[in-house]
Design a protein around this motif. Sequence first.
Motif, PDB file in Angstrom:
ATOM      1  N   LEU A  50       0.919  -1.102  -0.102  1.00 40.98           N
ATOM      2  CA  LEU A  50      -0.040   0.225  -0.196  1.00 40.98           C
ATOM      3  C   LEU A  50       0.946   1.229  -0.058  1.00 40.98           C
ATOM      4  O   LEU A  50       1.594   1.529   0.950  1.00 40.98           O
ATOM      5  N   HIS A  51       0.676   2.153  -1.028  1.00 46.65           N
ATOM      6  CA  HIS A  51       1.585   3.338  -1.177  1.00 46.65           C
ATOM      7  C   HIS A  51       0.760   4.608  -0.418  1.00 46.65           C
ATOM      8  O   HIS A  51      -0.262   4.594  -1.180  1.00 46.65           O
ATOM      9  N   LEU A  52       1.088   4.865   0.379  1.00 46.34           N
ATOM     10  CA  LEU A  52       0.116   5.921   1.155  1.00 46.34           C
ATOM     11  C   LEU A  52       0.610   7.345   0.896  1.00 46.34           C
ATOM     12  O   LEU A  52       1.649   7.666   1.054  1.00 46.34           O
ATOM     13  N   TYR A  53      -0.452   8.076   0.722  1.00 42.72           N
ATOM     14  CA  TYR A  53      -0.449   9.508   0.577  1.00 42.72           C
ATOM     15  C   TYR A  53      -1.032  10.391   1.703  1.00 42.72           C
ATOM     16  O   TYR A  53      -2.218   9.792   2.145  1.00 42.72           O
ATOM     17  N   VAL A  54      -0.995  11.592   1.956  1.00 42.95           N
ATOM     18  CA  VAL A  54      -1.575  12.468   2.571  1.00 42.95           C
ATOM     19  C   VAL A  54      -2.159  13.612   1.716  1.00 42.95           C
ATOM     20  O   VAL A  54      -1.221  14.194   0.860  1.00 42.95           O
ATOM     21  N   VAL A  55      -3.552  13.792   1.702  1.00 40.15           N
ATOM     22  CA  VAL A  55      -3.809  14.857   0.674  1.00 40.15           C
ATOM     23  C   VAL A  55      -4.527  15.899   1.830  1.00 40.15           C
ATOM     24  O   VAL A  55      -5.346  15.770   2.508  1.00 40.15           O
ATOM     25  N   THR A  56      -4.070  17.226   1.524  1.00 38.63           N
ATOM     26  CA  THR A  56      -4.451  18.121   2.302  1.00 38.63           C
ATOM     27  C   THR A  56      -5.071  19.256   1.712  1.00 38.63           C
ATOM     28  O   THR A  56      -5.687  20.315   2.260  1.00 38.63           O
ATOM     29  N   ASP A  57      -5.259  19.308   0.384  1.00 37.19           N
ATOM     30  CA  ASP A  57      -6.136  19.960  -0.268  1.00 37.19           C
ATOM     31  C   ASP A  57      -6.770  19.400  -1.524  1.00 37.19           C
ATOM     32  O   ASP A  57      -6.151  18.510  -2.182  1.00 37.19           O
ATOM     33  N   TRP A  58      -8.076  19.609  -2.065  1.00 34.17           N
ATOM     34  CA  TRP A  58      -8.776  18.869  -2.927  1.00 34.17           C
ATOM     35  C   TRP A  58     -10.001  19.766  -3.632  1.00 34.17           C
ATOM     36  O   TRP A  58     -10.337  20.994  -2.927  1.00 34.17           O
ATOM     37  N   GLN A  59     -10.288  19.247  -4.828  1.00 34.25           N
ATOM     38  CA  GLN A  59     -11.475  20.059  -5.319  1.00 34.25           C
ATOM     39  C   GLN A  59     -12.642  19.160  -5.177  1.00 34.25           C
ATOM     40  O   GLN A  59     -12.314  17.834  -5.173  1.00 34.25           O
ATOM     41  N   GLY A  60     -13.747  19.584  -4.819  1.00 29.34           N
ATOM     42  CA  GLY A  60     -14.989  18.882  -4.312  1.00 29.34           C
ATOM     43  C   GLY A  60     -15.060  18.907  -3.149  1.00 29.34           C
ATOM     44  O   GLY A  60     -14.220  18.963  -2.066  1.00 29.34           O
ATOM     45  N   GLU A  61     -16.350  18.276  -2.795  1.00 34.74           N
ATOM     46  CA  GLU A  61     -16.470  18.103  -1.224  1.00 34.74           C
ATOM     47  C   GLU A  61     -16.705  16.511  -0.961  1.00 34.74           C
ATOM     48  O   GLU A  61     -17.661  15.774  -1.850  1.00 34.74           O
ATOM     49  N   PRO A  62     -15.831  15.833  -0.167  1.00 36.13           N
ATOM     50  CA  PRO A  62     -15.981  14.185   0.110  1.00 36.13           C
ATOM     51  C   PRO A  62     -17.290  13.977   0.336  1.00 36.13           C
ATOM     52  O   PRO A  62     -18.179  14.481   1.232  1.00 36.13           O
ATOM     53  N   CYS A  63     -17.938  12.836  -0.490  1.00 35.87           N
ATOM     54  CA  CYS A  63     -19.206  12.272  -0.256  1.00 35.87           C
ATOM     55  C   CYS A  63     -18.896  10.757  -0.713  1.00 35.87           C
ATOM     56  O   CYS A  63     -18.208  10.522  -1.408  1.00 35.87           O
ATOM     57  N   ASN A  64     -19.967  10.020  -0.107  1.00 40.13           N
ATOM     58  CA  ASN A  64     -19.767   8.611  -0.264  1.00 40.13           C
ATOM     59  C   ASN A  64     -20.442   8.162  -1.614  1.00 40.13           C
ATOM     60  O   ASN A  64     -21.761   7.971  -1.758  1.00 40.13           O
ATOM     61  N   ARG A  65     -19.580   8.285  -2.776  1.00 37.07           N
ATOM     62  CA  ARG A  65     -19.949   7.791  -3.903  1.00 37.07           C
ATOM     63  C   ARG A  65     -20.165   6.200  -4.310  1.00 37.07           C
ATOM     64  O   ARG A  65     -20.551   5.874  -5.407  1.00 37.07           O
ATOM     65  N   GLN A  66     -19.819   5.464  -3.244  1.00 36.97           N
ATOM     66  CA  GLN A  66     -19.835   3.937  -3.339  1.00 36.97           C
ATOM     67  C   GLN A  66     -20.270   3.170  -2.083  1.00 36.97           C
ATOM     68  O   GLN A  66     -19.504   2.634  -1.419  1.00 36.97           O
ATOM     69  N   PRO A  67     -21.632   3.449  -1.774  1.00 36.39           N
ATOM     70  CA  PRO A  67     -21.999   2.924  -0.605  1.00 36.39           C
ATOM     71  C   PRO A  67     -21.901   1.548  -0.502  1.00 36.39           C
ATOM     72  O   PRO A  67     -22.266   0.994   0.388  1.00 36.39           O
ATOM     73  N   ASP A  68     -22.026   0.858  -1.818  1.00 34.13           N
ATOM     74  CA  ASP A  68     -21.747  -0.773  -1.691  1.00 34.13           C
ATOM     75  C   ASP A  68     -20.458  -1.123  -1.010  1.00 34.13           C
ATOM     76  O   ASP A  68     -20.243  -2.139  -0.728  1.00 34.13           O
ATOM     77  N   GLU A  69     -19.530  -0.105  -1.058  1.00 31.88           N
ATOM     78  CA  GLU A  69     -18.121  -0.416  -0.654  1.00 31.88           C
ATOM     79  C   GLU A  69     -17.873   0.045   0.948  1.00 31.88           C
ATOM     80  O   GLU A  69     -17.061  -0.559   1.653  1.00 31.88           O
ATOM     81  N   HIS A  70     -18.413   1.264   1.158  1.00 32.29           N
ATOM     82  CA  HIS A  70     -18.241   1.928   2.430  1.00 32.29           C
ATOM     83  C   HIS A  70     -19.616   2.092   2.961  1.00 32.29           C
ATOM     84  O   HIS A  70     -20.539   2.920   2.364  1.00 32.29           O
ATOM     85  N   ASP A  71     -20.005   1.979   4.051  1.00 32.61           N
ATOM     86  CA  ASP A  71     -21.338   2.260   4.617  1.00 32.61           C
ATOM     87  C   ASP A  71     -21.406   3.438   5.680  1.00 32.61           C
ATOM     88  O   ASP A  71     -22.371   3.694   5.968  1.00 32.61           O
ATOM     89  N   GLU A  72     -20.224   3.906   5.832  1.00 33.08           N
ATOM     90  CA  GLU A  72     -19.806   5.017   6.948  1.00 33.08           C
ATOM     91  C   GLU A  72     -18.616   5.744   6.230  1.00 33.08           C
ATOM     92  O   GLU A  72     -17.608   5.278   6.097  1.00 33.08           O
ATOM     93  N   LEU A  73     -18.776   7.189   6.366  1.00 32.31           N
ATOM     94  CA  LEU A  73     -17.435   7.974   6.232  1.00 32.31           C
ATOM     95  C   LEU A  73     -17.296   8.725   7.655  1.00 32.31           C
ATOM     96  O   LEU A  73     -18.654   9.222   8.157  1.00 32.31           O
ATOM     97  N   ARG A  74     -16.322   8.923   7.993  1.00 31.92           N
ATOM     98  CA  ARG A  74     -16.022   9.696   9.472  1.00 31.92           C
ATOM     99  C   ARG A  74     -14.744  10.491   9.495  1.00 31.92           C
ATOM    100  O   ARG A  74     -13.889  10.083   9.205  1.00 31.92           O
ATOM    101  N   TRP A  75     -14.970  11.852   9.824  1.00 32.24           N
ATOM    102  CA  TRP A  75     -13.820  12.530  10.101  1.00 32.24           C
ATOM    103  C   TRP A  75     -13.497  12.441  11.559  1.00 32.24           C
ATOM    104  O   TRP A  75     -14.119  12.252  12.464  1.00 32.24           O
ATOM    105  N   CYS A  76     -12.200  11.853  11.672  1.00 29.66           N
ATOM    106  CA  CYS A  76     -11.577  11.255  13.075  1.00 29.66           C
ATOM    107  C   CYS A  76     -10.450  12.200  13.449  1.00 29.66           C
ATOM    108  O   CYS A  76      -9.501  12.582  12.583  1.00 29.66           O
TER     109      CYS A  76
END
Length: 138
Positions: A83-109
């Motif tokens: 697993l090649h890991l990155y940190v992303v600190t800026d992005w375009q768009g607002e994170p939302c669950n586009r694959q609810p069949d893969e993830h059933d919850e998104l959480r800011w921790c």
Amino acid sequence: MSARVHDCVGAFLVRGGRVLLGRRTADRELLAGAWDVFGGHVEAGESELDALTRELDEEVGIRPIRLRRLQTIEGAQPAPWRLHLYVVTDWQGEPCNRQPDEHDELRWCELDEAVRCLGAAHPAFERLLGEALAAAGA
């Protein structure tokens, strides 16, 4: 003959001192019900960055703008993976669950919760989460 290594990319999405994680649905073949970073397999002929950009769009609808490669971690279960890991600190768009069949919850921790969610998956996650949050000025 050795088993093929599954090359994957993943990202810690960091904002406001927190990291976004996704909980995999209970019916997933791999890591069912586990908390995970966003990302996935690097396809044939694809660079790490291209794979990460594609996966982040598919899973959470964002396009990374500011990112940094952290480290590659490896494991052998349930099959050899890298697993090649990155940190992303800026992005375009607002994170939302586009694959609810893969993830059933998104959480800011915050860091302690993220470590509880991911720490058992690999011993390097606690340190890497700290690095990811530090990279974002958390």
